[in-house]
Design an enzyme around this catalytic site. Structure first.
Site, PDB file in Angstrom:
ATOM      1  CB  SER A  50      37.201  55.658 -26.685  1.00  0.00           C
ATOM      2  OG  SER A  50      37.071  54.384 -26.123  1.00  0.00           O
ATOM      3  NE  ARG A 107      34.618  54.782 -14.555  1.00  0.00           N
ATOM      4  CZ  ARG A 107      34.660  55.385 -15.740  1.00  0.00           C
ATOM      5  NH1 ARG A 107      34.309  54.729 -16.820  1.00  0.00           N
ATOM      6  NH2 ARG A 107      35.039  56.643 -15.841  1.00  0.00           N
ATOM      7  CG  ASP A 112      44.944  52.652 -26.684  1.00  0.00           C
ATOM      8  OD1 ASP A 112      44.527  51.738 -25.940  1.00  0.00           O
ATOM      9  OD2 ASP A 112      44.193  53.378 -27.365  1.00  0.00           O
ATOM     10  CG  HIS A 161      41.692  53.722 -24.463  1.00  0.00           C
ATOM     11  ND1 HIS A 161      41.780  53.776 -25.836  1.00  0.00           N
ATOM     12  CD2 HIS A 161      40.389  53.973 -24.170  1.00  0.00           C
ATOM     13  CE1 HIS A 161      40.592  54.041 -26.351  1.00  0.00           C
ATOM     14  NE2 HIS A 161      39.737  54.168 -25.362  1.00  0.00           N
ATOM     15  CG  ASP A 162      42.380  57.102 -19.359  1.00  0.00           C
ATOM     16  OD1 ASP A 162      41.346  56.887 -20.013  1.00  0.00           O
ATOM     17  OD2 ASP A 162      42.467  56.943 -18.131  1.00  0.00           O
TER      18      ASP A 162
END
Length: 400
Positions: A146, A215, A318, A350-351
């Site tokens: 990232s 968050r 992603d 993305h994780d």
């Protein structure tokens, strides 16, 4: 495996903005033994810490769970039996390195908004200073995921002679407009919280609601549409579920409290207990500002002096950093050097670089050991037909 945790005081540090602090502290962890040329620097993601692997020390302010435990360790992809692994918390964060929540030695109070603006370049320069402190010269590799991948790219551009191999994972040379906009909304959530007080909230109520919303928005960016549907669907969290993070609106009791809401509230509650709102502002600004080509004519020009090898890894699901963005970066590397772009089929968003170690580990391990000759490494030029010439993956969570 236990980590060696330390804080290095590196003296006065001048940030790229031109401002200085009298003492820069950098929290870091090391794993394995240094033999002179086997150091691998691991760069953490936005809200990560130096605690990349190993056991957790009670009483530490770091994350309780190591964030890349399945990748770093004895016999794992980044093998601590073979490499001397260093992970440093970046300046501006709140996990031991100097940042807005740190004490200003000149006032005895937290820096707050008086802490200098930080950049990804400042992170790289602080890491270089730390490695000098540790007696490490040239690095075997820099690996990051990232924004940590942006950090790895900055090493290739800023210190091209100091790195043999770089591996940016789920990264790009810069953020696109959609991600810039979402980060801006996240910051607005913090700065419009009445408890933010212009960043001068230390010692009083903290802007927890704003940080929680920021968050939650971040989690929406990290997941793909497919993974969210699979994980949550439209399911209700049940009659006994409680809205834990925010008060419910008057009509809420009539409607189901859904699994996805429960998940986001839970993640928000955990995050505000471990992170600083000002640090979130500082670090997202650093990520948003990063542009590999800044000061150069192009990305290729920025990377022209790097003579080592590079492995890029991207993930088909992603939409934060797309396969297409990674491929454009690969083209910049190919202009002057050796590069492989390994595309991972995944719908985890993305994780994926965190939650699919079985797909990340083999090519990364082969690259560290054998460079681009590693048997698990593929280049996008070979796979272009399968991936549609790397069209962007827009599994957007926001309908057009």
């Amino acid at each position: 495996m236990s980590a060696n945790r330390e804080i290095a005081s590196l003296g006065e540090f001048r940030f790229e903005c031109g401002e200085s602090i009298p003492e820069l502290d950098v929290a870091y962890e090391t794993y394995g033994e240094f033999d002179g040329d086997n150091c691998v620097l691991v760069c953490h993601a936005l809200t990560g810490s130096a605690h990349v692997a190993g056991s957790f020390r009670e009483g530490s302010s770091d994350q309780a769970s190591a964030w890349w435990e399945d990748i770093v360790g004895p016999g794992k992809a980044i093998d601590t039996a073979e490499y001397y692994v260093v992970c440093a918390n970046v300046p501006g964060s709140c996990y031991g390195s100097s940042g807005p929540a740190s004490e200003n030695p000149e006032t005895g109070e937290p820096y707050g908004p008086d802490f200098p603006p930080v950049t990804v370049g400042d992170w790289t320069r602080a890491q270089r200073a730390l490695l000098d402190h540790l007696g490490v010269g040239r690095l075997h590799a820099v690996v990051g995921g990232s924004v940590g991948g942006m950090n790895a790219l900055d090493w290739a551009a800023r210190y091209p002679d100091d790195v043999r191999r770089v591996a940016p994972v789920a990264a790009a040379g810069r953020l696109d407009a959609q991600c810039l906009g979402l980060d801006a909304i996240a910051r607005r959530a913090i700065t419009t919280d009445p408890h933010w007080q212009g960043g001068e909230y230390y010692g009083g109520p903290e802007p927890d609601d704003g940080l929680a919303l920021a968050r939650q928005l971040g989690h929406m960016m990290y997941l793909s549409k497919a993974s969210m549907e699979r994980k949550f669907g439209r399911r209700s969290a049940g009659r006994d579920a409680h809205r834990e993070a925010f008060p419910a609106d008057p009509a809420a009791d009539f409607f189901p409290y859904r699994d996805v809401e429960s998940y986001l509230d839970y993640q928000a509650r955990k995050f505000v207990d471990r992170f600083d709102a000002n640090s979130y502002l500082y670090l997202t600004r650093a990520m948003d500002d990063y542009d590999l080509a800044a000061g150069y004519e192009s990305d290729a020009d920025a990377l022209a002096a790097f003579a080592g090898e590079a492995l890029l890894m991207s993930f088909t699901g992603d939409w934060h950093f797309t396969v297409a963005q990674s491929e454009r970066l690969a083209e910049a590397f190919r202009a002057t050097g050796e590069i492989a772009h390994h595309v991972v089929e995944s719908d985890h968003g993305h994780d994926a670089f965190l939650v699919e170690p079985g797909k990340v580990g083999p090519p990364l391990a082969d690259f560290l050991e054998d460079g681009l000759a590693g048997k698990s490494i593929t280049d996008t030029e070979e796979d272009a037909e399968d991936h549609g010439d790397f069209a962007p993956v827009h599994a957007s969570l926001f309908p057009r």
